[in-house]
Design a protein around this motif. Structure first.
Motif, PDB file in Angstrom:
ATOM      1  N   LEU A 241      34.276 -28.471   4.939  1.00  0.00           N
ATOM      2  CA  LEU A 241      33.135 -28.263   4.055  1.00  0.00           C
ATOM      3  C   LEU A 241      33.123 -26.963   3.350  1.00  0.00           C
ATOM      4  N   SER A 242      34.185 -26.259   3.643  1.00  0.00           N
ATOM      5  CA  SER A 242      34.325 -24.845   3.124  1.00  0.00           C
ATOM      6  C   SER A 242      35.605 -24.875   2.031  1.00  0.00           C
ATOM      7  N   SER A 243      35.828 -26.433   1.432  1.00  0.00           N
ATOM      8  CA  SER A 243      36.646 -26.921   0.566  1.00  0.00           C
ATOM      9  C   SER A 243      38.082 -26.234   0.777  1.00  0.00           C
ATOM     10  N   ILE A 244      38.347 -26.254   2.173  1.00  0.00           N
ATOM     11  CA  ILE A 244      39.828 -25.965   2.285  1.00  0.00           C
ATOM     12  C   ILE A 244      40.552 -27.359   2.639  1.00  0.00           C
ATOM     13  N   GLU A 245      41.621 -27.660   1.923  1.00  0.00           N
ATOM     14  CA  GLU A 245      42.375 -28.892   2.067  1.00  0.00           C
ATOM     15  C   GLU A 245      43.469 -28.719   2.878  1.00  0.00           C
ATOM     16  N   HIS A 246      43.590 -30.069   3.600  1.00  0.00           N
ATOM     17  CA  HIS A 246      44.827 -29.881   4.154  1.00  0.00           C
ATOM     18  C   HIS A 246      45.983 -30.384   3.331  1.00  0.00           C
ATOM     19  N   ILE A 247      47.371 -29.858   3.642  1.00  0.00           N
ATOM     20  CA  ILE A 247      48.498 -30.157   2.846  1.00  0.00           C
ATOM     21  C   ILE A 247      48.823 -31.658   2.822  1.00  0.00           C
ATOM     22  N   VAL A 248      48.594 -32.410   3.842  1.00  0.00           N
ATOM     23  CA  VAL A 248      48.999 -33.664   3.975  1.00  0.00           C
ATOM     24  C   VAL A 248      47.859 -34.518   3.827  1.00  0.00           C
ATOM     25  N   PRO A 249      48.069 -35.858   2.828  1.00  0.00           N
ATOM     26  CA  PRO A 249      46.951 -36.534   2.750  1.00  0.00           C
ATOM     27  C   PRO A 249      46.863 -37.206   3.963  1.00  0.00           C
ATOM     28  N   PHE A 250      45.485 -38.037   4.070  1.00  0.00           N
ATOM     29  CA  PHE A 250      45.006 -39.037   5.530  1.00  0.00           C
ATOM     30  C   PHE A 250      46.121 -39.810   5.724  1.00  0.00           C
ATOM     31  N   ASP A 251      46.460 -40.401   4.751  1.00  0.00           N
ATOM     32  CA  ASP A 251      47.306 -41.747   5.188  1.00  0.00           C
ATOM     33  C   ASP A 251      48.845 -41.467   5.878  1.00  0.00           C
ATOM     34  N   GLU A 252      49.107 -40.270   5.133  1.00  0.00           N
ATOM     35  CA  GLU A 252      50.315 -39.733   5.849  1.00  0.00           C
ATOM     36  C   GLU A 252      50.213 -39.305   7.386  1.00  0.00           C
ATOM     37  N   ALA A 253      49.138 -38.617   7.476  1.00  0.00           N
ATOM     38  CA  ALA A 253      48.633 -38.123   8.732  1.00  0.00           C
ATOM     39  C   ALA A 253      48.578 -39.212   9.830  1.00  0.00           C
ATOM     40  N   VAL A 254      47.941 -40.354   9.462  1.00  0.00           N
ATOM     41  CA  VAL A 254      47.856 -41.517  10.096  1.00  0.00           C
ATOM     42  C   VAL A 254      49.281 -42.069  10.491  1.00  0.00           C
ATOM     43  N   ALA A 255      50.323 -42.130   9.633  1.00  0.00           N
ATOM     44  CA  ALA A 255      51.626 -42.623   9.819  1.00  0.00           C
ATOM     45  C   ALA A 255      52.311 -41.597  10.773  1.00  0.00           C
ATOM     46  N   VAL A 256      52.002 -40.093  10.547  1.00  0.00           N
ATOM     47  CA  VAL A 256      52.642 -39.165  11.543  1.00  0.00           C
ATOM     48  C   VAL A 256      52.155 -39.442  12.893  1.00  0.00           C
ATOM     49  N   MET A 257      51.035 -39.654  13.088  1.00  0.00           N
ATOM     50  CA  MET A 257      50.532 -39.551  14.533  1.00  0.00           C
ATOM     51  C   MET A 257      50.968 -40.932  15.114  1.00  0.00           C
ATOM     52  N   TYR A 258      51.212 -42.021  14.302  1.00  0.00           N
ATOM     53  CA  TYR A 258      51.678 -43.351  14.768  1.00  0.00           C
ATOM     54  C   TYR A 258      53.111 -43.080  15.219  1.00  0.00           C
ATOM     55  N   ASN A 259      53.828 -42.232  14.512  1.00  0.00           N
ATOM     56  CA  ASN A 259      55.445 -41.960  14.713  1.00  0.00           C
ATOM     57  C   ASN A 259      55.496 -41.156  15.975  1.00  0.00           C
ATOM     58  N   VAL A 260      54.583 -39.933  16.074  1.00  0.00           N
ATOM     59  CA  VAL A 260      54.827 -39.163  17.248  1.00  0.00           C
ATOM     60  C   VAL A 260      54.455 -40.160  18.599  1.00  0.00           C
ATOM     61  N   GLY A 261      53.389 -41.006  18.461  1.00  0.00           N
ATOM     62  CA  GLY A 261      53.076 -41.723  19.547  1.00  0.00           C
ATOM     63  C   GLY A 261      54.222 -42.858  19.918  1.00  0.00           C
ATOM     64  N   ARG A 262      55.135 -43.213  19.053  1.00  0.00           N
ATOM     65  CA  ARG A 262      56.173 -44.197  19.394  1.00  0.00           C
ATOM     66  C   ARG A 262      56.922 -43.153  20.066  1.00  0.00           C
ATOM     67  N   SER A 263      57.326 -42.013  19.785  1.00  0.00           N
ATOM     68  CA  SER A 263      58.237 -41.315  20.329  1.00  0.00           C
ATOM     69  C   SER A 263      57.750 -40.293  21.559  1.00  0.00           C
ATOM     70  N   LEU A 264      56.706 -40.635  21.806  1.00  0.00           N
ATOM     71  CA  LEU A 264      56.281 -39.986  23.311  1.00  0.00           C
ATOM     72  C   LEU A 264      56.785 -40.839  24.387  1.00  0.00           C
ATOM     73  N   PRO A 265      57.363 -40.256  25.190  1.00  0.00           N
ATOM     74  CA  PRO A 265      57.866 -41.235  26.578  1.00  0.00           C
ATOM     75  C   PRO A 265      56.813 -41.855  27.177  1.00  0.00           C
ATOM     76  N   ASN A 266      57.007 -42.931  27.770  1.00  0.00           N
ATOM     77  CA  ASN A 266      56.232 -43.703  28.448  1.00  0.00           C
ATOM     78  C   ASN A 266      55.372 -43.108  29.661  1.00  0.00           C
ATOM     79  N   GLU A 267      56.000 -42.196  30.029  1.00  0.00           N
ATOM     80  CA  GLU A 267      55.211 -41.292  31.209  1.00  0.00           C
ATOM     81  C   GLU A 267      54.120 -40.653  30.716  1.00  0.00           C
ATOM     82  N   LEU A 268      53.947 -40.595  29.315  1.00  0.00           N
ATOM     83  CA  LEU A 268      52.921 -39.692  28.849  1.00  0.00           C
ATOM     84  C   LEU A 268      51.909 -40.698  27.986  1.00  0.00           C
TER      85      LEU A 268
END
Lengths: 290, 226
Positions: A241-268
């Motif tokens: 709301l302070s008009s500060i923008e994130h460098i990465v667009p939302f769709d890329e962030a979702v893909a990043v989150m998915y990639n991180v999720g896949r690389s997390l070990p099963n124990e976690l």
């Protein structure tokens, strides 16, 4: 009408000059083939359950199934009401209190709304109810906010995952936090673009968050993670709301989150074999640790 | 997480459910409710065989209570789920739980439900809780199926012969029912087959009766949309 990415959603909002919550409502009316009033009524029912579940733990002590949590929401409330200076301020401490309260209800086999999951069910009601009470929004404003939150959650579930077993806690509490952050941003007058920046920040801040339920139960550390998720949502709404923008667009962030999720070990990833669940003190508290 | 089928906003803001776990509680209940709908006669006794994560944490997640609640036909948001054992006693439903922690090649949230009806006939249904409260039935009496309860569904047990399926779809078209998905499964060539038809429009008992009257059809039943 449908959208399968944040970019497509923004285009719809631009072309039709509507909000994200309106776009999601339109999609749903078409998707279910129902009347708009019927769809709204269904969401009103979910909101009523959310409010009840958030307030329930303040009224009476609830026993959780695993006995790891219970009474935390009331403790936060007591501190808030007994004149102690709140570290977080009234809005934030209420949000934390409600989010933790919902998890108490959840872990005692009470009625909640999985949003997007049961393990993250405190974040959205915690954020929205605190905002409603402190800023005096109407219930119909909150219903709109829930459609908005649904749009963000749908995009994450469609393009990545909201399951802890697949993506870790970032997929559950992280998604819930992104959904709440974006919904609050719209509620307080943010543009659709600002809303997606809020969601991106929320996802980005909780990236890599592990799912490590003690004893395999949705109790601890889940309850405090919900408190953290709700705080993060408010922080990210403030930033956007302070008009500060994130460098990465939302769709890329979702893909990043998915990639991180896949690389997390099963124990976690919800197996209760690693993280907090594997700490000696956690193992000594539960009967079933492997 | 959801493979082929699209999501409603209420899959995200929802399900409205009794906690604590969408996969271990709400999903388990849905499996049992789908299984319950696959037997027509009154249920005498049920055995639940739990695998993987279900077997590890079923009591802490109320999976046992949710499964019994599903057999009683309760909805995921029914507050009676917590007391489902008491309601089962009142309803005269006998049940038992068995754990199988040795089998490793199964989905972590799997349950076999063995249902014995009045008269002694037993049906075994395997269900999997796939996350977010969603459930899929994977096997009926050892025959691999794939049934989610996302649509209005008719399940038909029939002889594996030419023309049976055509006769069934003919009836559906006469009632102006649009087929969304249709799958065929069989035990062995020429013996018992199952047709599972998911439709956009709701089905009425009259249609089921018409299908059941067809030659070479043993049984047809409706699965309500969950």
């Amino acid at each position: 009408m449908n959208f399968k990415s944040g970019q497509a959603l923004l285009e719809i909002c631009d072309v039709k000059n509507i909000s994200i919550s309106d776009a999601m409502l339109l999609r749903e009316v078409q998707f279910l083939g129902s009347e708009e009033a019927e769809v709204i009524k269904k969401m009103e029912h979910a909101w009523e359950i959310m409010k009840k579940s958030a307030r329930h733990a303040l009224a009476k002590k609830i026993e959780s199934m695993g006995g790891l949590i219970g009474g935390e929401a009331a403790k936060i409330n007591n501190r808030r009401l007994t004149g102690n200076v709140s570290v977080c301020g009234n809005l934030m401490s209420k949000a934390i209190m409600y989010a933790m309260g919902v998890l108490e209800v959840n872990s005692s086999m009470g009625l909640i709304v999985a949003a997007p999951t049961a393990g993250s069910s405190g974040v959205i009601p915690g954020a929205l109810l605190a905002i409603q009470e402190e800023m005096h929004f109407s219930d119909s404003d909150m219903i709109k906010a829930l459609f908005h939150a649904g749009a963000i959650g749908y995009l994450i579930a469609h393009n990545a995952t909201v399951a802890g077993a697949e993506g870790g806690c970032q997929a559950e509490v992280g998604s819930a936090s992104a959904m709440a952050a974006a919904a609050i941003t719209e509620l307080l007058g943010g543009s659709p673009r600002q809303c997606l920046h809020a969601a991106t920040s929320a996802l980005s801040n909780l990236l890599g968050l592990v799912c490590d339920p003690i004893g395999g139960l949705v109790e601890a550390p889940c309850q405090q993670r919900n408190a953290m998720g709700v705080s993060n949502a408010l922080v990210c709404a403030e930033i956007a709301l302070s008009s500060i923008e994130h460098i990465v667009p939302f769709d890329e962030a979702v893909a990043v989150m998915y990639n991180v999720g896949r690389s997390l070990p099963n124990e976690l990833k919800e197996t209760a074999l690693g993280g907090m669940a594997a700490a000696p003190s956690a193992c000594s508290r539960c009967k079933k640790c492997p | 997480m959801y493979s082929t089928k699209e999501m409603s906003v209420f899959d995200i803001i929802g399900p409205n459910m009794i906690g604590p776990s969408s996969s271990h509680t709400a999903g388990a209940l849905r499996i049992a409710r789908l299984a319950r709908n696959m037997v027509k006669r009154p249920i005498e006794e049920v055995t639940f065989v739990l695998y993987g994560s279900f077997a590890m944490t079923y009591q802490g997640h109320g999976t046992d209570k949710a499964l019994v609640a599903g057999m009683l036909g309760f909805d995921t948001e029914d507050e009676r789920i917590k007391e489902s054992f008491t309601f089962a006693k009142e309803a005269g439903l006998k049940y038992q739980f068995k754990l199988d922690t040795n089998k490793v090649d199964v989905h972590p949230n799997t349950v076999d439900i063995q249902i014995t009806v009045e008269g002694g006939e037993t049906t075994t249904i395997t269900g999997v809780s796939i996350g977010g409260g969603r459930a899929v039935l994977k096997k009926i009496n050892g025959v691999e199926i794939d049934l989610s309860g996302d649509y209005y569904t008719v399940v038909i047990r029939h002889r594996d012969l030419p023309g049976v399926v055509a006769a069934v779809t003919d009836i559906l078209s006469k009632y102006n029912i649009n087929i969304a998905f249709m799958k065929l499964y069989r035990e062995n060539r020429g013996t018992i087959a199952y047709s599972i038809i998911e439709t956009d429009e709701s089905l009425i008992e009259e249609i089921i009766d018409r299908i059941e009257e067809l030659g070479n059809v043993f049984q047809a039943f409706l699965i309500e949309k969950l």
